[in-house]
Motif scaffolding. Structure first.
Motif, PDB file in Angstrom:
ATOM      1  N   SER A 182      32.050   2.885 -20.956  1.00  0.00           N
ATOM      2  CA  SER A 182      33.072   3.425 -22.256  1.00  0.00           C
ATOM      3  C   SER A 182      33.782   2.253 -22.311  1.00  0.00           C
ATOM      4  O   SER A 182      35.039   1.772 -20.969  1.00  0.00           O
ATOM      5  CB  SER A 182      33.551   3.902 -21.325  1.00  0.00           C
ATOM      6  N   LYS A 183      34.924   2.211 -23.434  1.00  0.00           N
ATOM      7  CA  LYS A 183      36.234   1.337 -23.733  1.00  0.00           C
ATOM      8  C   LYS A 183      37.062   1.955 -22.615  1.00  0.00           C
ATOM      9  O   LYS A 183      37.592   1.389 -21.732  1.00  0.00           O
ATOM     10  CB  LYS A 183      36.882   0.975 -24.744  1.00  0.00           C
ATOM     11  N   LYS A 184      37.195   3.096 -22.959  1.00  0.00           N
ATOM     12  CA  LYS A 184      38.573   3.709 -21.927  1.00  0.00           C
ATOM     13  C   LYS A 184      38.223   3.497 -20.193  1.00  0.00           C
ATOM     14  O   LYS A 184      39.335   3.084 -19.148  1.00  0.00           O
ATOM     15  CB  LYS A 184      38.201   5.118 -21.949  1.00  0.00           C
ATOM     16  N   SER A 185      37.052   3.610 -19.666  1.00  0.00           N
ATOM     17  CA  SER A 185      36.452   3.457 -18.014  1.00  0.00           C
ATOM     18  C   SER A 185      36.944   1.752 -18.037  1.00  0.00           C
ATOM     19  O   SER A 185      37.030   1.438 -16.876  1.00  0.00           O
ATOM     20  CB  SER A 185      35.425   3.338 -17.773  1.00  0.00           C
ATOM     21  N   ILE A 186      36.875   0.852 -18.826  1.00  0.00           N
ATOM     22  CA  ILE A 186      36.844  -1.120 -18.612  1.00  0.00           C
ATOM     23  C   ILE A 186      38.735  -0.832 -18.454  1.00  0.00           C
ATOM     24  O   ILE A 186      38.964  -1.653 -17.751  1.00  0.00           O
ATOM     25  CB  ILE A 186      36.115  -1.502 -19.506  1.00  0.00           C
ATOM     26  N   ILE A 187      39.322  -0.254 -19.260  1.00  0.00           N
ATOM     27  CA  ILE A 187      40.916  -1.037 -19.630  1.00  0.00           C
ATOM     28  C   ILE A 187      41.424   0.359 -18.337  1.00  0.00           C
ATOM     29  O   ILE A 187      42.345  -0.452 -17.642  1.00  0.00           O
ATOM     30  CB  ILE A 187      41.377   0.613 -20.959  1.00  0.00           C
ATOM     31  N   GLN A 188      40.960   1.028 -17.237  1.00  0.00           N
ATOM     32  CA  GLN A 188      40.896   2.083 -16.046  1.00  0.00           C
ATOM     33  C   GLN A 188      40.858   1.038 -15.181  1.00  0.00           C
ATOM     34  O   GLN A 188      41.744   0.700 -14.391  1.00  0.00           O
ATOM     35  CB  GLN A 188      40.725   3.269 -15.882  1.00  0.00           C
ATOM     36  N   ALA A 189      39.851   0.305 -15.753  1.00  0.00           N
ATOM     37  CA  ALA A 189      39.876  -0.734 -14.378  1.00  0.00           C
ATOM     38  C   ALA A 189      40.145  -1.832 -14.826  1.00  0.00           C
ATOM     39  O   ALA A 189      40.088  -3.068 -13.492  1.00  0.00           O
ATOM     40  CB  ALA A 189      37.720  -0.930 -14.320  1.00  0.00           C
ATOM     41  N   GLY A 190      41.686  -2.323 -15.121  1.00  0.00           N
ATOM     42  CA  GLY A 190      42.246  -3.611 -15.463  1.00  0.00           C
ATOM     43  C   GLY A 190      41.769  -4.053 -16.910  1.00  0.00           C
ATOM     44  O   GLY A 190      42.376  -5.292 -16.458  1.00  0.00           O
ATOM     45  N   ALA A 191      41.281  -3.866 -17.841  1.00  0.00           N
ATOM     46  CA  ALA A 191      40.805  -4.672 -19.101  1.00  0.00           C
ATOM     47  C   ALA A 191      41.891  -4.575 -20.230  1.00  0.00           C
ATOM     48  O   ALA A 191      42.079  -3.483 -19.527  1.00  0.00           O
ATOM     49  CB  ALA A 191      39.427  -4.388 -19.975  1.00  0.00           C
ATOM     50  N   PRO A 192      42.211  -5.080 -20.383  1.00  0.00           N
ATOM     51  CA  PRO A 192      43.531  -5.062 -21.120  1.00  0.00           C
ATOM     52  C   PRO A 192      42.970  -4.511 -23.035  1.00  0.00           C
ATOM     53  O   PRO A 192      41.806  -4.087 -22.931  1.00  0.00           O
ATOM     54  CB  PRO A 192      43.181  -7.141 -21.781  1.00  0.00           C
ATOM     55  N   PRO A 193      44.053  -3.926 -23.538  1.00  0.00           N
ATOM     56  CA  PRO A 193      43.351  -2.310 -24.605  1.00  0.00           C
ATOM     57  C   PRO A 193      42.577  -2.889 -25.007  1.00  0.00           C
ATOM     58  O   PRO A 193      41.625  -2.854 -25.853  1.00  0.00           O
ATOM     59  CB  PRO A 193      45.159  -2.391 -25.357  1.00  0.00           C
ATOM     60  N   ASN A 194      42.999  -4.117 -25.824  1.00  0.00           N
ATOM     61  CA  ASN A 194      41.350  -5.212 -26.881  1.00  0.00           C
ATOM     62  C   ASN A 194      40.440  -5.815 -26.691  1.00  0.00           C
ATOM     63  O   ASN A 194      39.388  -6.345 -27.036  1.00  0.00           O
ATOM     64  CB  ASN A 194      42.278  -6.204 -27.444  1.00  0.00           C
ATOM     65  N   ALA A 195      40.026  -5.104 -24.990  1.00  0.00           N
ATOM     66  CA  ALA A 195      38.597  -5.995 -24.434  1.00  0.00           C
ATOM     67  C   ALA A 195      37.655  -4.764 -25.510  1.00  0.00           C
ATOM     68  O   ALA A 195      37.458  -3.783 -25.246  1.00  0.00           O
ATOM     69  CB  ALA A 195      38.350  -5.079 -22.836  1.00  0.00           C
ATOM     70  N   ASN A 196      36.652  -5.832 -25.072  1.00  0.00           N
ATOM     71  CA  ASN A 196      35.410  -4.751 -25.625  1.00  0.00           C
ATOM     72  C   ASN A 196      34.488  -4.334 -24.967  1.00  0.00           C
ATOM     73  O   ASN A 196      33.894  -5.277 -23.884  1.00  0.00           O
ATOM     74  CB  ASN A 196      34.085  -6.594 -26.938  1.00  0.00           C
ATOM     75  N   PRO A 197      33.537  -3.519 -24.850  1.00  0.00           N
ATOM     76  CA  PRO A 197      32.665  -3.256 -23.816  1.00  0.00           C
ATOM     77  C   PRO A 197      31.878  -3.191 -23.621  1.00  0.00           C
ATOM     78  O   PRO A 197      31.579  -3.911 -22.698  1.00  0.00           O
ATOM     79  CB  PRO A 197      32.690  -1.791 -24.046  1.00  0.00           C
ATOM     80  N   MET A 198      31.252  -4.140 -25.044  1.00  0.00           N
ATOM     81  CA  MET A 198      30.126  -4.866 -24.666  1.00  0.00           C
ATOM     82  C   MET A 198      29.677  -6.082 -24.013  1.00  0.00           C
ATOM     83  O   MET A 198      31.087  -7.156 -23.953  1.00  0.00           O
ATOM     84  CB  MET A 198      29.784  -5.251 -26.432  1.00  0.00           C
ATOM     85  N   GLY A 199      28.653  -6.006 -23.052  1.00  0.00           N
ATOM     86  CA  GLY A 199      28.471  -7.192 -22.179  1.00  0.00           C
ATOM     87  C   GLY A 199      29.481  -7.267 -21.130  1.00  0.00           C
ATOM     88  O   GLY A 199      29.411  -7.895 -20.650  1.00  0.00           O
ATOM     89  N   GLN A 200      29.568  -6.257 -20.725  1.00  0.00           N
ATOM     90  CA  GLN A 200      31.222  -5.816 -19.357  1.00  0.00           C
ATOM     91  C   GLN A 200      30.625  -5.465 -18.265  1.00  0.00           C
ATOM     92  O   GLN A 200      29.091  -4.911 -18.286  1.00  0.00           O
ATOM     93  CB  GLN A 200      32.441  -5.594 -20.181  1.00  0.00           C
ATOM     94  N   GLN A 201      30.848  -5.443 -17.506  1.00  0.00           N
ATOM     95  CA  GLN A 201      30.155  -5.138 -15.900  1.00  0.00           C
ATOM     96  C   GLN A 201      30.638  -3.687 -16.012  1.00  0.00           C
ATOM     97  O   GLN A 201      32.185  -2.803 -16.340  1.00  0.00           O
ATOM     98  CB  GLN A 201      30.685  -5.798 -14.871  1.00  0.00           C
ATOM     99  N   VAL A 202      30.101  -2.296 -15.276  1.00  0.00           N
ATOM    100  CA  VAL A 202      30.302  -1.445 -15.317  1.00  0.00           C
ATOM    101  C   VAL A 202      30.943  -0.900 -14.172  1.00  0.00           C
ATOM    102  O   VAL A 202      30.862  -1.146 -13.540  1.00  0.00           O
ATOM    103  CB  VAL A 202      28.671  -0.411 -15.255  1.00  0.00           C
ATOM    104  N   PRO A 203      32.225  -0.681 -14.337  1.00  0.00           N
ATOM    105  CA  PRO A 203      33.077   0.038 -13.529  1.00  0.00           C
ATOM    106  C   PRO A 203      32.985   0.972 -12.420  1.00  0.00           C
ATOM    107  O   PRO A 203      32.114   2.148 -13.311  1.00  0.00           O
ATOM    108  CB  PRO A 203      34.263   0.619 -14.161  1.00  0.00           C
ATOM    109  N   LEU A 204      32.821   1.396 -11.678  1.00  0.00           N
ATOM    110  CA  LEU A 204      32.983   2.197 -10.774  1.00  0.00           C
ATOM    111  C   LEU A 204      34.298   2.928  -9.647  1.00  0.00           C
ATOM    112  O   LEU A 204      34.918   1.747  -9.511  1.00  0.00           O
ATOM    113  CB  LEU A 204      31.930   1.585  -9.521  1.00  0.00           C
TER     114      LEU A 204
END
Length: 290
Positions: A182-204
Motif C-alpha cells: 500500500s502507498k500508505k505503508s511505504i510512506i510510513q516506512a520512509g518513502a516520499p509522498p509521491n512514491a509509486n507502490p508498484m515494484g516496491q518492497q513490502v514494508p514490515l
C-alpha cells in the motif's frame, strides 16, 4: 518530533519506477486460498511485553542498518535474496518449507476471473514488455484495481481473491509476479509522498519489546504489514504488562530482509510471525460469514 510509534529505523527509501503501460491480458494459473486456508489466517493473538535473547537482537540488528532517507534504494527485485543465495537455492533449501508455511498465513489479493485465476498485466519498462499478475498486500487496493479492471477489460465473474503470500513471494523472487504494497505503508516506512507502490518492497513493522510465546514457550516476534496494527499491539502489551508506550520503539524492515533473516537463522533463534493487515482479516471474516 516523530508520531507515536512511527518506525524509528524505517526501511530503505523507495526508488521510483516508471511503468509505461499497464493493461489486462490473459489469466494466470495460481490457486487462491481454500476455505481452510482462509480460516488459518484468522488466528487470534495476544501480544505481551518481553525481552528477546541476544541471538535475536543480533539477527534483527542487521535489518535495522537502514540507509538515510536521502539515499537511493537498490532495485527492489530479488537482489536481497541473492546477497546470500540465489532464489533457487533458497527455495530448494530444507528450511524454505517452514518459512513458506508461515508466509502462507498472510493473504494477499489479486483481481481474478470466475475460475479464481489472477488476471495478468502487460508491463512495459524501458522498452521491455512482459506479463505478470499483480498481488496487493492490502485488500482496499485490490478492490480499487477490480473497479478499474471491470471498466477496462470486463470478464464474467471477475472479483478479487486471496492468495497465500508464501507461494506468491516465490513467484516474485523469480520475476513471475509483482507484489504491490500500500502507498500508505511505504510512506510510513520512509518513502516520499509521491512514491509509486508498484515494484516496491513490502514494508514490515516490528516492536522488539513485545512477543507471543508458542506452545513450546519460544518467543516469536510479530512482523506487521500495517503500522497501525503494530501500534495497537504495543498498546495492548502495555495495558497487560505495564510500562510506558513511548518506551516501545517500532522499527521497520522489509519482506525480503525478513525472509533472508529466517533463511540464515540458527535453529534456536527466535521465530517471526507475519501479521496481515486487520482490513484483510475483516474482509475474509465478512466473506466467510456471508
Amino acid at each position: 518530533s516523530r508520531p507515536p510509534h512511527a518506525p524509528t529505523n524505517p526501511s530503505p527509501p523507495y526508488q521510483g519506477h516508471t511503468y509505461l503501460q499497464l493493461q489486462n491480458t490473459r489469466p494466470s494459473a495460481v490457486s487462491p486460498l481454500s476455505g481452510q486456508g482462509l480460516l488459518n489466517t484468522m488466528r487470534a493473538s495476544t501480544w505481551r511485553a518481553g525481552v528477546f535473547p541476544c541471538t535475536l537482537l543480533a539477527l534483527i540488528g542487521s535489518a535495522q542498518s537502514f540507509l538515510p532517507t536521502h539515499r537511493p534504494l537498490v532495485h527492489p527485485s530479488s537482489t536481497l535474496l541473492k546477497q546470500s543465495s540465489s532464489p533457487n537455492e533458497l527455495f530448494d533449501s530444507p528450511g524454505w518449507e517452514a518459512i513458506k508455511q508461515e508466509l502462507d498465513q498472510v493473504p494477499i489479493f489479486a483481481v481474478a476471473n470466475a475460475e479464481g485465476q489472477p488476471i495478468k498485466y502487460r508491463i512495459e519498462k524501458k522498452g521491455t514488455s512482459f506479463e505478470v499478475p499483480l498481488f496487493y498486500t492490502h485488500v482496499s487496493d485490490a478492490l480499487t484495481e477490480l473497479e478499474k479492471a471491470k471498466e477496462n477489460t470486463p470478464l464474467p465473474g471477475m472479483d478479487i481473491n486471496p492468495y497465500p503470500l508464501g507461494g506468491i513471494f516465490e513467484m516474485w523472487a523469480k520475476d513471475s509476479a509483482i507484489i504491490v504494497p500500500s502507498k500508505k505503508s511505504i510512506i510510513q516506512a520512509g518513502a516520499p509522498p509521491n512514491a509509486n507502490p508498484m515494484g516496491q518492497q513490502v514494508p514490515l513493522f516490528a516492536c522488539m519489546e513485545i512477543a507471543q510465546e508458542n506452545e513450546n514457550g519460544k518467543p516469536i516476534l510479530p512482523l506487521f504489514l500495517e503500522l497501525d496494527d503494530a501500534n495497537k499491539a504495543v498498546t495492548q502489551a502495555v495495558s497487560l504488562d505495564g510500562g510506558k508506550e513511548e518506551d516501545f520503539e517500532v522499527v521497520g524492515l522489509n519482506l525480503p530482509e525478513a525472509v533472508n533473516l529466517l533463511a540464515n537463522a540458527k535453529e534456536e533463534a527466535t521465530a517471526f510471525q507475519f501479521i496481515p493487515p486487520t482490513s484483510s482479516l475483516d474482509h475474509i471474516r465478512d466473506y466467510l460469514s456471508g
